[in-house]
Design a protein around this motif. Structure first.
Motif, PDB file in Angstrom:
ATOM      1  N   HIS A  80       0.837  -1.194   0.000  1.00  0.00           N
ATOM      2  CA  HIS A  80       0.000   0.000   0.000  1.00  0.00           C
ATOM      3  C   HIS A  80       0.876   1.250   0.000  1.00  0.00           C
ATOM      4  O   HIS A  80       1.866   1.324   0.737  1.00  0.00           O
ATOM      5  CB  HIS A  80      -0.909   0.022   1.229  1.00  0.00           C
ATOM      6  CG  HIS A  80      -2.028  -0.961   1.166  1.00  0.00           C
ATOM      7  ND1 HIS A  80      -1.823  -2.315   1.307  1.00  0.00           N
ATOM      8  CD2 HIS A  80      -3.364  -0.788   0.964  1.00  0.00           C
ATOM      9  CE1 HIS A  80      -2.988  -2.935   1.201  1.00  0.00           C
ATOM     10  NE2 HIS A  80      -3.923  -2.046   0.990  1.00  0.00           N
ATOM     11  N   PRO A 139      -3.358   4.428   6.605  1.00  0.00           N
ATOM     12  CA  PRO A 139      -4.028   3.868   5.428  1.00  0.00           C
ATOM     13  C   PRO A 139      -5.528   4.168   5.431  1.00  0.00           C
ATOM     14  O   PRO A 139      -6.204   4.028   6.444  1.00  0.00           O
ATOM     15  CB  PRO A 139      -3.764   2.361   5.556  1.00  0.00           C
ATOM     16  CG  PRO A 139      -2.442   2.293   6.270  1.00  0.00           C
ATOM     17  CD  PRO A 139      -2.471   3.443   7.249  1.00  0.00           C
ATOM     18  N   GLY A 140      -6.020   4.609   4.285  1.00  0.00           N
ATOM     19  CA  GLY A 140      -7.425   4.975   4.168  1.00  0.00           C
ATOM     20  C   GLY A 140      -7.713   6.422   4.486  1.00  0.00           C
ATOM     21  O   GLY A 140      -8.857   6.877   4.345  1.00  0.00           O
ATOM     22  N   LYS A 146      -6.101   3.382   0.150  1.00  0.00           N
ATOM     23  CA  LYS A 146      -7.237   2.840   0.889  1.00  0.00           C
ATOM     24  C   LYS A 146      -7.086   1.322   1.031  1.00  0.00           C
ATOM     25  O   LYS A 146      -6.670   0.655   0.080  1.00  0.00           O
ATOM     26  CB  LYS A 146      -8.538   3.176   0.161  1.00  0.00           C
ATOM     27  CG  LYS A 146      -8.738   4.668  -0.066  1.00  0.00           C
ATOM     28  CD  LYS A 146      -9.871   4.961  -1.031  1.00  0.00           C
ATOM     29  CE  LYS A 146      -9.972   6.452  -1.306  1.00  0.00           C
ATOM     30  NZ  LYS A 146     -11.012   6.789  -2.294  1.00  0.00           N
ATOM     31  N   PRO A 147      -7.422   0.785   2.201  1.00  0.00           N
ATOM     32  CA  PRO A 147      -7.392  -0.679   2.343  1.00  0.00           C
ATOM     33  C   PRO A 147      -8.257  -1.349   1.277  1.00  0.00           C
ATOM     34  O   PRO A 147      -9.388  -0.924   1.025  1.00  0.00           O
ATOM     35  CB  PRO A 147      -7.965  -0.906   3.746  1.00  0.00           C
ATOM     36  CG  PRO A 147      -7.639   0.353   4.494  1.00  0.00           C
ATOM     37  CD  PRO A 147      -7.777   1.449   3.475  1.00  0.00           C
ATOM     38  N   ARG A 148      -7.705  -2.393   0.664  1.00  0.00           N
ATOM     39  CA  ARG A 148      -8.421  -3.085  -0.406  1.00  0.00           C
ATOM     40  C   ARG A 148      -9.082  -4.373   0.067  1.00  0.00           C
ATOM     41  O   ARG A 148      -9.738  -5.055  -0.714  1.00  0.00           O
ATOM     42  CB  ARG A 148      -7.444  -3.402  -1.544  1.00  0.00           C
ATOM     43  CG  ARG A 148      -6.866  -2.175  -2.225  1.00  0.00           C
ATOM     44  CD  ARG A 148      -6.004  -2.555  -3.408  1.00  0.00           C
ATOM     45  NE  ARG A 148      -4.808  -3.268  -2.999  1.00  0.00           N
ATOM     46  CZ  ARG A 148      -3.653  -2.676  -2.694  1.00  0.00           C
ATOM     47  NH1 ARG A 148      -3.561  -1.339  -2.765  1.00  0.00           N
ATOM     48  NH2 ARG A 148      -2.606  -3.386  -2.344  1.00  0.00           N
ATOM     49  N   THR A 150     -10.525  -6.623   3.930  1.00  0.00           N
ATOM     50  CA  THR A 150     -10.837  -6.541   5.353  1.00  0.00           C
ATOM     51  C   THR A 150      -9.670  -7.095   6.161  1.00  0.00           C
ATOM     52  O   THR A 150      -8.702  -7.616   5.616  1.00  0.00           O
ATOM     53  CB  THR A 150     -12.110  -7.329   5.670  1.00  0.00           C
ATOM     54  OG1 THR A 150     -11.912  -8.707   5.299  1.00  0.00           O
ATOM     55  CG2 THR A 150     -13.303  -6.769   4.921  1.00  0.00           C
ATOM     56  N   TRP A 152      -7.899  -5.287   8.538  1.00  0.00           N
ATOM     57  CA  TRP A 152      -6.910  -4.314   8.979  1.00  0.00           C
ATOM     58  C   TRP A 152      -6.967  -4.149  10.491  1.00  0.00           C
ATOM     59  O   TRP A 152      -8.016  -4.304  11.114  1.00  0.00           O
ATOM     60  CB  TRP A 152      -7.133  -2.972   8.284  1.00  0.00           C
ATOM     61  CG  TRP A 152      -6.548  -2.980   6.906  1.00  0.00           C
ATOM     62  CD1 TRP A 152      -7.062  -3.562   5.796  1.00  0.00           C
ATOM     63  CD2 TRP A 152      -5.294  -2.411   6.519  1.00  0.00           C
ATOM     64  NE1 TRP A 152      -6.220  -3.385   4.735  1.00  0.00           N
ATOM     65  CE2 TRP A 152      -5.134  -2.688   5.139  1.00  0.00           C
ATOM     66  CE3 TRP A 152      -4.300  -1.695   7.185  1.00  0.00           C
ATOM     67  CZ2 TRP A 152      -4.006  -2.269   4.426  1.00  0.00           C
ATOM     68  CZ3 TRP A 152      -3.195  -1.272   6.480  1.00  0.00           C
ATOM     69  CH2 TRP A 152      -3.045  -1.561   5.113  1.00  0.00           C
ATOM     70  N   ARG A 156      -1.212  -3.983  12.388  1.00  0.00           N
ATOM     71  CA  ARG A 156      -0.685  -3.979  11.025  1.00  0.00           C
ATOM     72  C   ARG A 156      -0.119  -2.612  10.674  1.00  0.00           C
ATOM     73  O   ARG A 156       0.965  -2.512  10.087  1.00  0.00           O
ATOM     74  CB  ARG A 156      -1.784  -4.373  10.037  1.00  0.00           C
ATOM     75  CG  ARG A 156      -1.320  -4.394   8.589  1.00  0.00           C
ATOM     76  CD  ARG A 156      -2.405  -4.939   7.677  1.00  0.00           C
ATOM     77  NE  ARG A 156      -1.974  -4.945   6.277  1.00  0.00           N
ATOM     78  CZ  ARG A 156      -2.707  -5.427   5.270  1.00  0.00           C
ATOM     79  NH1 ARG A 156      -3.903  -5.952   5.521  1.00  0.00           N
ATOM     80  NH2 ARG A 156      -2.245  -5.394   4.039  1.00  0.00           N
ATOM     81  N   SER A 301     -13.358   5.261   3.637  1.00  0.00           N
ATOM     82  CA  SER A 301     -12.220   4.367   3.896  1.00  0.00           C
ATOM     83  C   SER A 301     -11.552   4.644   5.228  1.00  0.00           C
ATOM     84  O   SER A 301     -10.932   3.750   5.822  1.00  0.00           O
ATOM     85  CB  SER A 301     -11.196   4.486   2.762  1.00  0.00           C
ATOM     86  OG  SER A 301     -10.718   5.814   2.631  1.00  0.00           O
ATOM     87  N   TRP A 304     -12.375   2.480   8.806  1.00  0.00           N
ATOM     88  CA  TRP A 304     -12.041   1.084   9.094  1.00  0.00           C
ATOM     89  C   TRP A 304     -11.666   0.823  10.557  1.00  0.00           C
ATOM     90  O   TRP A 304     -11.969  -0.262  11.084  1.00  0.00           O
ATOM     91  CB  TRP A 304     -10.927   0.580   8.155  1.00  0.00           C
ATOM     92  CG  TRP A 304      -9.548   1.133   8.413  1.00  0.00           C
ATOM     93  CD1 TRP A 304      -8.927   2.118   7.721  1.00  0.00           C
ATOM     94  CD2 TRP A 304      -8.619   0.726   9.417  1.00  0.00           C
ATOM     95  NE1 TRP A 304      -7.683   2.376   8.225  1.00  0.00           N
ATOM     96  CE2 TRP A 304      -7.462   1.521   9.280  1.00  0.00           C
ATOM     97  CE3 TRP A 304      -8.639  -0.231  10.427  1.00  0.00           C
ATOM     98  CZ2 TRP A 304      -6.351   1.399  10.106  1.00  0.00           C
ATOM     99  CZ3 TRP A 304      -7.525  -0.360  11.262  1.00  0.00           C
ATOM    100  CH2 TRP A 304      -6.402   0.445  11.089  1.00  0.00           C
TER     101      TRP A 304
END
Length: 380
Positions: A80, A139-140, A146-148, A150, A152, A156, A301, A304
């Protein structure tokens, strides 16, 4: 996998700015519901005043230029793209420090704190450490990918941050954050205790749960009852975004007025010691944060952490860590410190520091001073 670090510059297309102004001009306004003040949410008259300022008094290009004064980069970690600010101190013995922003915030949270941290002498401070500051976008959020998928978690992200610091050539560094950052910073210490000097957070540890009640004194139970009243006030965004983040994101993504209203709802709740958020945080500072969510399309996003990242069965406070020292900007009561020390090696727990929730935005000098005080205990 590429480990290149690429320069980045914010350059929002003029068509996006024109579209924003057009949508603001065509807003459909709801009548004020019966009731006083904020009891049913953001008042219509109050919101209309903000929108008028956004349309005619706020200069995005000027603020975009200010943001671009900070060196910015993008690198790919764990598949990412990660956007980050990297501002080096002129002091040769400066300590590297990674700052993690909260929700619904962005790297803008720290723009007023970076100067006092990197170049304290320029702000009249002659004692305490200076810092090479790294501020990644979670991220996001805004310019990070954006996380692609699930799955997260803050753990991480923490591992991504330790990789980022390694990639920048930093072997020993501090971790700091509030709100969402108060989860990620301790997780960095758990992920790489041999590299993290210490963890400084704005707050969020030592809050009691129902499981702690049997061991409380009568006075502590009364304190816990008061905390429950405070924690259950306002809009529970953890429950809302855990239940249906996609549903609400449709409105926030389509309407800048809806997005602004949501942001003002939360910033008002996060500034309980002020009548309105702009009493303690500059209005344009808040709008710059809102603009970044709007232009990058990340209001969905960025949710999350609420729907899968902050506890398996719903909201949970940060778990803490006892591998490296911990310092807290706003410590809290004796009860909270006792509970915090079960899982953290607390060495800094001041009382009376000013500010509400996003202290880096409200009181950047005090925030920077407290960070210096904590890390000054850990480094020569």
């Amino acid at each position: 996998m590429s480990t290149d670090i690429r320069p980045f510059r914010i350059d929002i297309p003029q068509t996006d700015l024109d579209d924003l102004h057009s949508r603001l001009a065509q807003a459909r306004w709801v009548e004020q519901l019966p009731g006083d003040d904020w009891r049913r949410g953001v008042p219509t008259g109050y919101l209309r005043d903000w929108v008028q300022h956004w349309r005619s008094g706020y200069d995005w290009r000027a603020h975009e230029s200010e943001l671009n004064r900070f060196p910015q980069y993008v690198t790919t970690i764990d598949g990412h793209d990660v956007h980050f600010l990297h501002v080096r101190s002129p002091e040769p013995d400066a300590l590297p420090l990674l700052l993690t922003h909260g929700w619904p915030n962005s790297f803008v949270e720290f723009t007023k704190t970076i100067g006092p941290l990197t170049d304290p002498r320029a702000y009249g401070v002659t004692s305490g450490p200076a810092f090479h500051v790294v501020v990644p976008s979670v991220p996001g959020f805004t310019f990070s990918a954006k996380p692609r998928e699930t799955g997260w978690s803050v753990e991480r992200v923490a591992r991504m941050w330790t990789e980022l610091m390694s990639r920048l050539g930093y072997d020993r560094y501090g971790a700091q954050g509030g709100d969402l950052g108060a989860y990620i910073a301790p997780a960095m210490a758990t992920a790489a205790p041999e590299h993290v000097v210490g963890v400084h957070i704005d707050g969020g540890i030592g809050f009691p749960t129902e499981a702690d009640v049997p061991g409380m004194s009568d006075d502590e139970r009364a304190e816990y009852a008061m905390m429950q009243q405070w924690m259950t006030g306002g809009v529970d965004h953890h429950t809302l975004l855990r239940a249906a983040p996609q549903t609400f994101a449709h409105a926030w993504q389509d309407s800048p007025v809806a997005l602004l209203s949501w942001m003002l709802q939360k910033f008002n709740e996060f500034t309980p010691m002020a009548d309105v958020p702009e009493d303690v945080i500059d209005r344009d500072h808040i709008l710059t944060n809102v603009c970044l969510y709007w232009f990058t399309g990340t209001v969905g996003s960025s949710s999350w952490p609420m729907y899968e990242g902050l506890g398996k069965d719903g909201f949970a406070w940060p778990t803490g860590q006892d591998l490296v020292p911990t310092g807290v900007y706003g410590g809290g009561s004796a009860l909270m410190r006792r509970l915090a020390e079960r899982d953290n090696r607390v060495v800094h727990w001041p009382e009376g520091n000013p500010g509400n929730h996003f202290v880096a935005m409200e009181v950047p000098d005090a925030h920077a001073a407290d960070i210096r005080a904590f890390f000054g205990m850990l480094v020569p």
